[in-house]
Design an enzyme around this catalytic site. Structure first.
Site, PDB file in Angstrom:
ATOM      1  CD  GLU A 168     131.353  59.323  24.098  1.00  0.00           C
ATOM      2  OE1 GLU A 168     130.835  61.110  23.884  1.00  0.00           O
ATOM      3  OE2 GLU A 168     131.623  59.464  25.742  1.00  0.00           O
TER       4      GLU A 168
ATOM      5  NE  ARG B 283     129.763  53.486  24.667  1.00  0.00           N
ATOM      6  CZ  ARG B 283     130.310  53.679  23.124  1.00  0.00           C
ATOM      7  NH1 ARG B 283     129.676  52.855  22.703  1.00  0.00           N
ATOM      8  NH2 ARG B 283     131.216  54.746  22.479  1.00  0.00           N
TER       9      ARG B 283
ATOM     10  CG  HIS C  79     127.545  57.866  24.814  1.00  0.00           C
ATOM     11  ND1 HIS C  79     128.331  55.937  24.751  1.00  0.00           N
ATOM     12  CD2 HIS C  79     125.810  57.643  24.384  1.00  0.00           C
ATOM     13  CE1 HIS C  79     127.124  55.445  23.890  1.00  0.00           C
ATOM     14  NE2 HIS C  79     125.525  56.156  23.890  1.00  0.00           N
TER      15      HIS C  79
ATOM     16  CG  HIS D 256     128.251  53.759  28.629  1.00  0.00           C
ATOM     17  ND1 HIS D 256     128.826  53.639  28.721  1.00  0.00           N
ATOM     18  CD2 HIS D 256     128.565  55.054  28.185  1.00  0.00           C
ATOM     19  CE1 HIS D 256     130.304  53.724  28.190  1.00  0.00           C
ATOM     20  NE2 HIS D 256     129.935  55.074  27.026  1.00  0.00           N
TER      21      HIS D 256
END
Length: 238
Positions: free
Chosen positions: A87, A60, A179, A9
């Site tokens: 993440e 995100r 991520h 991202h």
């Protein structure tokens, strides 16, 4: 032979503020939005035309994928979102300023929490304002209170094997927006990177990593599409 594109991202608000983010749902900054659009431009210019997309359930990553697909004229693609692509959970470090944390605990300890393969940060306190166990997107999920990269890999791999790998094995080109650590986990798996070196693998934001795979999903070639922002890739196994 399928091709897989990995997109980390774009810059998030907490990236900008230098805070540990993890599972917290920080949104993209204007720079992050621009990075996401540029990722789409690079993929389009490379002639990459995926027919399936995946992302985490974090804003995100979802918005990065959407902005990239918009630039590619592919917003109609089927997209599967799953928490297993989230993440790494930074536990009790979530929300803390990275510099201040290093001053408090020492650079060496923070480096271990951030970069060791199997040592997680201290757990997040239950009931903390960053506790996401009541978030509806995680209904039925045993939300972790901290994770190492090893633990992140262990929860990413089931989704890879059950959902992503079958799509690729069908010959379908695929894009994943996720991520730094969930993508690092996938790179470790695909390139068979040793435990002691995987934490040194850096994946830049908004720079698509295009991986050509054989029928057994072993990498044949790999390259970042923005050479000026590329980091060193692991050697292709075999």
């Amino acid at each position: 032979m399928p091709t897989l594109a990995l997109i980390r991202h774009g810059q998030s608000q907490w990236n900008l503020e230098n805070r540990f983010t993890g599972w917290w749902d920080a949104d993209l900054t204007e720079k992050g939005e621009a990075e996401a659009r540029h990722a789409g431009e690079l993929l389009r210019e490379a002639g990459f035309a995926p027919r399936q997309a995946f992302s985490s359930v974090q804003t995100r990553a979802i918005r990065t994928l959407w902005l990239a697909l918009t630039e590619m004229g592919l917003v109609w693609l089927p997209v599967e979102k799953n928490w297993r692509l989230n993440e790494r959970h930074y536990g009790g470090l979530t929300g803390l300023d990275k510099k201040e944390t290093a001053e408090k605990h020492g650079d060496e300890q923070v480096h271990i929490w951030r970069r060791s393969y199997d040592t997680p940060p201290p757990p997040l306190e239950k009931g903390s304002k960053y506790d996401l166990s009541g978030d509806p997107r995680y209904d039925g999920v045993d939300v972790p209170d901290t994770e190492s990269l090893k633990l992140t890999l262990e929860r990413v791999l089931p989704f890879w094997h059950e959902s992503i790998a079958p799509v690729l094995k069908s010959g379908t080109d695929t894009v994943i927006a996720a991520h730094g650590n969930s993508l690092r986990a996938l790179v470790k798996h695909l390139f068979e990177v040793p435990d002691e070196t995987i934490t040194g693998v850096e994946i830049p934001t908004g720079n698509p990593l295009l991986i050509e795979l054989d029928d057994n999903l072993k990498p044949i070639s790999a390259r970042y599409l923005d050479a000026s922002r590329a980091t060193e890739l692991p050697a292709i196994p075999g």
